[in-house]
Design an enzyme around this catalytic site. Structure first.
Site, mmCIF file in Angstrom:
data_model
loop_
_atom_site.group_PDB
_atom_site.id
_atom_site.type_symbol
_atom_site.label_atom_id
_atom_site.label_comp_id
_atom_site.label_asym_id
_atom_site.label_seq_id
_atom_site.Cartn_x
_atom_site.Cartn_y
_atom_site.Cartn_z
ATOM 1 N N LYS A 60 -2.494 7.870 7.749
ATOM 2 C CA LYS A 60 -1.624 6.281 7.708
ATOM 3 C C LYS A 60 -1.042 5.808 8.650
ATOM 4 O O LYS A 60 -0.006 7.068 8.539
ATOM 5 C CB LYS A 60 -1.111 6.678 6.004
ATOM 6 N N CYS A 115 16.868 -16.966 -20.161
ATOM 7 C CA CYS A 115 17.711 -17.006 -21.901
ATOM 8 C C CYS A 115 18.948 -16.808 -22.047
ATOM 9 O O CYS A 115 19.893 -17.155 -22.729
ATOM 10 C CB CYS A 115 17.393 -16.545 -22.521
ATOM 11 N N CYS A 155 20.721 -12.904 -18.550
ATOM 12 C CA CYS A 155 19.531 -13.273 -17.884
ATOM 13 C C CYS A 155 19.540 -14.874 -17.836
ATOM 14 O O CYS A 155 20.283 -15.271 -18.186
ATOM 15 C CB CYS A 155 18.264 -12.855 -19.986
ATOM 16 N N LYS A 202 -13.344 12.906 9.833
ATOM 17 C CA LYS A 202 -14.686 13.065 9.575
ATOM 18 C C LYS A 202 -15.035 14.138 9.742
ATOM 19 O O LYS A 202 -15.179 14.146 10.493
ATOM 20 C CB LYS A 202 -15.563 11.696 8.765
ATOM 21 N N CYS A 250 13.509 -14.810 -25.859
ATOM 22 C CA CYS A 250 13.381 -14.732 -24.871
ATOM 23 C C CYS A 250 12.054 -15.646 -23.542
ATOM 24 O O CYS A 250 11.303 -14.970 -23.655
ATOM 25 C CB CYS A 250 14.312 -14.017 -23.848
ATOM 26 N N TYR A 304 -19.951 2.139 8.487
ATOM 27 C CA TYR A 304 -19.255 3.582 9.400
ATOM 28 C C TYR A 304 -19.913 5.097 8.182
ATOM 29 O O TYR A 304 -19.458 5.926 8.104
ATOM 30 C CB TYR A 304 -18.013 4.058 9.059
ATOM 31 N N LEU A 328 -10.249 7.550 -0.630
ATOM 32 C CA LEU A 328 -10.120 9.116 0.345
ATOM 33 C C LEU A 328 -8.366 9.118 0.418
ATOM 34 O O LEU A 328 -7.580 8.638 0.164
ATOM 35 C CB LEU A 328 -10.446 8.048 2.197
ATOM 36 N N LYS A 378 -9.781 3.135 10.854
ATOM 37 C CA LYS A 378 -9.369 2.821 9.576
ATOM 38 C C LYS A 378 -8.803 1.217 9.324
ATOM 39 O O LYS A 378 -7.506 1.102 9.395
ATOM 40 C CB LYS A 378 -8.545 3.251 8.317
ATOM 41 N N ASP A 391 -8.556 -2.611 7.596
ATOM 42 C CA ASP A 391 -8.204 -2.775 6.348
ATOM 43 C C ASP A 391 -8.656 -3.540 5.865
ATOM 44 O O ASP A 391 -8.668 -5.012 5.565
ATOM 45 C CB ASP A 391 -6.192 -2.948 6.670
ATOM 46 N N CYS A 425 17.278 -7.991 -20.434
ATOM 47 C CA CYS A 425 17.327 -8.790 -20.961
ATOM 48 C C CYS A 425 17.384 -8.394 -23.156
ATOM 49 O O CYS A 425 16.041 -7.919 -23.274
ATOM 50 C CB CYS A 425 16.590 -10.124 -20.625
ATOM 51 N N ASP A 436 1.234 -0.891 0.173
ATOM 52 C CA ASP A 436 -0.139 -0.743 -0.283
ATOM 53 C C ASP A 436 0.755 1.618 -0.365
ATOM 54 O O ASP A 436 0.570 2.176 -0.969
ATOM 55 C CB ASP A 436 -1.195 -0.264 0.918
ATOM 56 N N GLU A 484 -12.244 7.543 13.591
ATOM 57 C CA GLU A 484 -12.257 6.175 14.227
ATOM 58 C C GLU A 484 -11.517 5.709 13.220
ATOM 59 O O GLU A 484 -10.370 5.864 12.276
ATOM 60 C CB GLU A 484 -13.612 5.870 13.387
HETATM 61 S S1 IVH Z 1 -15.721 6.664 5.132
HETATM 62 C C1 IVH Z 1 -16.326 8.990 1.141
HETATM 63 N N1 IVH Z 1 -14.599 5.057 7.663
HETATM 64 O O1 IVH Z 1 -10.477 2.799 3.350
HETATM 65 C C2 IVH Z 1 -15.816 8.325 2.314
HETATM 66 N N2 IVH Z 1 -13.868 4.655 5.263
HETATM 67 O O2 IVH Z 1 -8.746 4.385 1.588
HETATM 68 C C3 IVH Z 1 -15.425 7.099 2.141
HETATM 69 N N3 IVH Z 1 -12.440 3.011 5.140
HETATM 70 O O3 IVH Z 1 -12.919 2.975 0.517
HETATM 71 C C4 IVH Z 1 -15.272 6.343 3.687
HETATM 72 N N4 IVH Z 1 -12.275 2.033 7.737
HETATM 73 O O4 IVH Z 1 -12.818 1.112 2.310
HETATM 74 C C5 IVH Z 1 -14.742 5.351 6.433
HETATM 75 N N5 IVH Z 1 -14.127 4.176 9.108
HETATM 76 C C6 IVH Z 1 -13.784 4.242 7.458
HETATM 77 C C7 IVH Z 1 -12.762 3.399 7.238
HETATM 78 C C8 IVH Z 1 -12.787 4.064 5.624
HETATM 79 C C9 IVH Z 1 -11.559 1.573 6.683
HETATM 80 C C10 IVH Z 1 -11.921 1.775 3.800
HETATM 81 C C11 IVH Z 1 -12.556 1.826 2.583
HETATM 82 C C12 IVH Z 1 -12.518 3.442 2.058
HETATM 83 C C13 IVH Z 1 -11.425 3.206 2.241
HETATM 84 C C14 IVH Z 1 -10.353 4.002 1.822
#
Ligand code: IVH
Length: 710
Positions: free
Chosen positions: A334, A431, A428, A310, A452, A246, A99, A137, A139, A446, A49, A135
């Site tokens: 992040k 080959c 290579c 948010k 190849c 969410y 986001l 995020k 994965d 190569c 990522d 809140e």
């Molecule tokens: S809000 C328009 N809240 O992160 C706002 N997204 O990188 C939309 N995600 O597509 C998302 N935790 O899949 C929101 N607490 C959270 C989240 C969250 C994970 C994901 C979601 C989004 C992606 C963006």
């Protein structure tokens, strides 16, 4: 392609010439589209990522410097990847966006100040509070759940943000997701949230997978995505998926005036919320929450890759709106990637479609932030030299919630001495041909070209890939098997289309008797191949696998030249760099000399022409690319300049509104300007507009113009 994309061209965005920037934006568009497809359609990402974010950031930085070079297919203009075949498509009533990312306190500060500069009441009054919901995020993968009259009627994945896949039956098997909403829910309510897997469920699932002789998943996110996107809901049911709510899309009545209230409502309806969440209003509040969550991270039962902030007030969210693929009212903060140390056992070299040599580290398996890792990318030879990575070293491996981790640093093994510095192969490994590394490039290649085997196989894989010929039942694995098959080989694209005839001539249904194939799957494959005898011209051009010709450029070429014959003839003529045909090629927006060189080199090669002719002979129809449709809006495609102080909107808000309607917003007035919108104290720009005879509007007139459209 694959991992070599990580070796982002070495030049900093600020040092690029315009031509280099155009080429780089094309390369980035191709690379990002490629990785989007791996991630969204195949649930099999190839880069971390963090590397993906770096590609996007680079794209953004170059676009900021050269706004006129922003491509229509730029990754900044769209989200994710189009849905894959196999599921019915669902159009999202409200687009599902992504986001933007912050990585530091300064980035978060920037996010807050953009909002403060956008909303006039906050701009006017520095002490006015801006409340945010913070809140975790998660994965996982986002999912939309549509309820009518309180009943779950449809569920869809995000797809490309506009159109996703219908996964209703699969979603019904997820225990966390209510089939009927509790309490007093709106008549129409589309709940959005994340489908995910806990780490312990993920490990248990992988054990079962391995025991059953199946490939384990790379991480919880892939496991969740792979489990949700099963054509058979019974498989989804056997997988331990969970869901956090969410957000929301379509609703027949608002879920309250704030995000926080909406969260509580979601909980009342029966959803699990992602905790711990908190209301924060200053940068210090935010950072305190951030630091606490970072501490708690390893102890949480699921992977999180950061925090989402948010804006709490819904009316402000609405006014802030969106910029290209992400809301202005929310951002992701992040977390840094997780790291661990292990021994580097061996360095392997992979050869790609265009001959690129990519080094891959084989590691003593190690748990990195909850995931077992045994391979990592080493990017390219300079990276190995720069980090002085040697076989036998103790290496620090990093995983940013994902996939192919990277080696960040190397040192002597405990109680041992280091081996010799690593010698990158000069031949290579597949080959034996010499390799070259053109000046200024990070990648060694190569020179074996068509001889190849590795390149030939990779080219075929590209040819059948999703954005090219997309032949169901003929993926990378099958291509490898067919390439080496003695009785029924596929060594060039045309061979694919003669497969059925050869099979028949060879003594009937050979394929049906091969390992891994049966009568039914052989028939399905032949049918899928048959279907692709009609192919979109842009898919064909992309499928040729010409260096630097990504999906975007393939489209441009298809649109410009219309037919294969015209393209071929033009490429012949353009071999002469003094010709009109060459000038015409360069006149195509976004095609520079570098791209033209690679394109012409492909067409100059006799073998390629033969391969192409053989392929064409097998096709029934090459479908021309339809012209793009334009959006109806009275300011669509118009150039607008705002000047002076506007009364009801700040400049950024006005600009955003105009752009949302398809207008281009410029900073200075010229003959090309269509409208100049003047606020109070407008200065020289208004005068200049008058002088040039450009239409001048006051704020009121502008509003009438655009609102008449809405
Ligand atoms: S809000 C328009 N809240 O992160 C706002 N997204 O990188 C939309 N995600 O597509 C998302 N935790 O899949 C929101 N607490 C959270 C989240 C969250 C994970 C994901 C979601 C989004 C992606 C963006």
């Amino acid at each position: 392609m694959a991992m070599t994309d990580i070796a982002t061209a070495a030049i900093a965005p600020d040092d690029l010439t315009e031509e280099e920037a155009a080429a780089e934006l094309e390369r980035l568009a191709t690379a990002i589209a490629y990785h989007d497809a791996r991630y969204h359609q195949e649930d099999a990402p190839e880069i971390s990522d963090a590397d993906y974010d770096a590609l996007r950031q680079r794209n953004g930085a170059i676009e900021a410097r050269f706004p006129h070079l922003v491509r229509t297919d730029s990754p900044s203009q769209n989200v994710g990847a189009a849905p894959s075949a196999g599921f019915a498509k669902v159009r999202h009533a409200v687009p599902m966006l992504s986001l933007a990312n912050c990585f530091s306190r300064e980035d978060v500060e920037g996010f807050l100040s953009t909002i403060r500069n956008f909303l006039s009441e906050l701009k006017r009054d520095e002490s006015a509070a801006l409340e945010l919901v913070a809140e975790p995020k998660i994965d996982g993968l986002s999912c939309s759940l549509l309820y009518r009259g309180g009943k779950l009627v449809r569920a869809a994945t995000r797809g490309d943000g506009q159109e996703g896949e219908d996964v209703t039956e699969n979603v019904r098997t997820i225990a966390d997701i209510p089939h009927t909403l509790a309490g007093d829910a709106p008549e129409v309510l589309e709940v959005r949230g994340e489908v995910y897997m806990t780490r312990s469920d993920f490990f248990a699932l992988n054990e079962r997978q391995t025991a059953a002789g199946q490939k384990p998943f790379a991480n919880p996110r892939n496991a969740a995505a792979g489990s949700l996107r099963q054509l058979d809901p019974a498989i989804t049911k056997s997988r331990p998926l969970r869901f956090f709510g969410y957000a929301w899309g379509e609703t027949s009545e608002p879920l309250g005036e704030t995000q926080w209230e909406a969260r509580q409502k979601l909980k009342d309806f029966g959803f699990t919320l992602n905790e711990p969440a908190r209301l924060v209003s200053t940068l210090d509040d935010i950072m305190a929450y951030h630091d606490e969550l970072l501490d708690e991270r390893a102890g949480l039962p699921f992977d999180i890759d950061g925090i989402v902030y948010k804006v709490n007030r819904r009316d402000w969210q609405q006014r802030l709106g969106f910029v290209s693929r992400a809301p202005r009212w929310a951002t992701a903060h992040k977390f840094p990637p997780e790291q661990a140390k292990t021994l580097l056992e061996k360095i392997d070299i992979q050869v790609g479609r265009t001959g690129s040599l990519t080094p891959v580290a084989h590691l003593a398996p190690i748990n990195v932030g909850g995931v077992m890792v045994s391979r990592a990318t080493l990017h390219n030879e300079d990276e190995i030299a720069r980090k002085d990575i040697r076989v036998g070293d103790l290496v620090t491996v990093q995983r940013a919630g994902d996939v192919i981790p990277q080696v960040v640093k190397a040192e002597a093994p405990p109680h041992g001495t280091r081996g010799e510095p690593y010698q990158f192969p000069q031949k290579c490994p597949v080959c034996g041909s010499d390799t070259v590394r053109p000046e200024g490039e990070a990648i060694r290649r190569c020179t074996g070209g068509l001889t190849c085997e590795a390149q030939a196989v990779e080219r075929l894989k590209h040819f059948v890939s999703r954005d090219a010929f997309d032949i169901e039942g003929l993926g990378a694995k099958q291509i490898e098997a067919f390439y080496n098959d003695e009785t029924l080989p596929i060594r060039s694209p045309a061979d694919i289309f003669t497969l059925a005839a050869r099979d028949e001539a060879n003594g009937l249904m050979k394929l049906a008797n091969k390992m891994g194939w049966g009568k039914k799957s052989a028939e399905n494959l032949f049918a899928a191949i048959e279907e692709r005898r009609r192919i979109g011209f842009e898919r064909l051009v992309f499928g040729l696998g010409i260096r630097q010709i990504g999906q975007a450029t393939a489209k441009l070429l298809a649109r410009h030249y219309g037919t294969l014959e015209t393209l071929s003839t033009a490429m012949d003529a353009a071999q002469d760099r003094e010709s009109e045909a060459y000038a015409e090629l360069l006149s195509i927006d976004q095609i520079g000399a570098g791209v033209a060189d690679d394109l012409l080199a492909f067409f100059a090669e006799e073998h390629n022409r033969k391969t192409l002719a053989a392929l064409e002979a097998q096709l029934v129809e090459i479908i021309p690319l339809a012209a793009p449709t334009t959006t109806a809006s009275p300011v669509y495609g118009k150039t607008v300049v705002f000047t002076g102080t506007l009364e009801t909107m700040t400049r950024p808000e006005a600009k955003a509104q105009a752009e949302a309607l398809g207008a281009k917003v410029a900073g200075s007035v010229s003959k090309k300007t269509d409208y100049v919108v003047v606020g109070a104290d407008a200065g020289s720009k208004a005068a200049k507009a008058q002088e040039l005879g450009v239409t001048v509007l006051n704020e009121e007139e502008w509003k009438t113009l655009v609102n008449g459209t809405a």
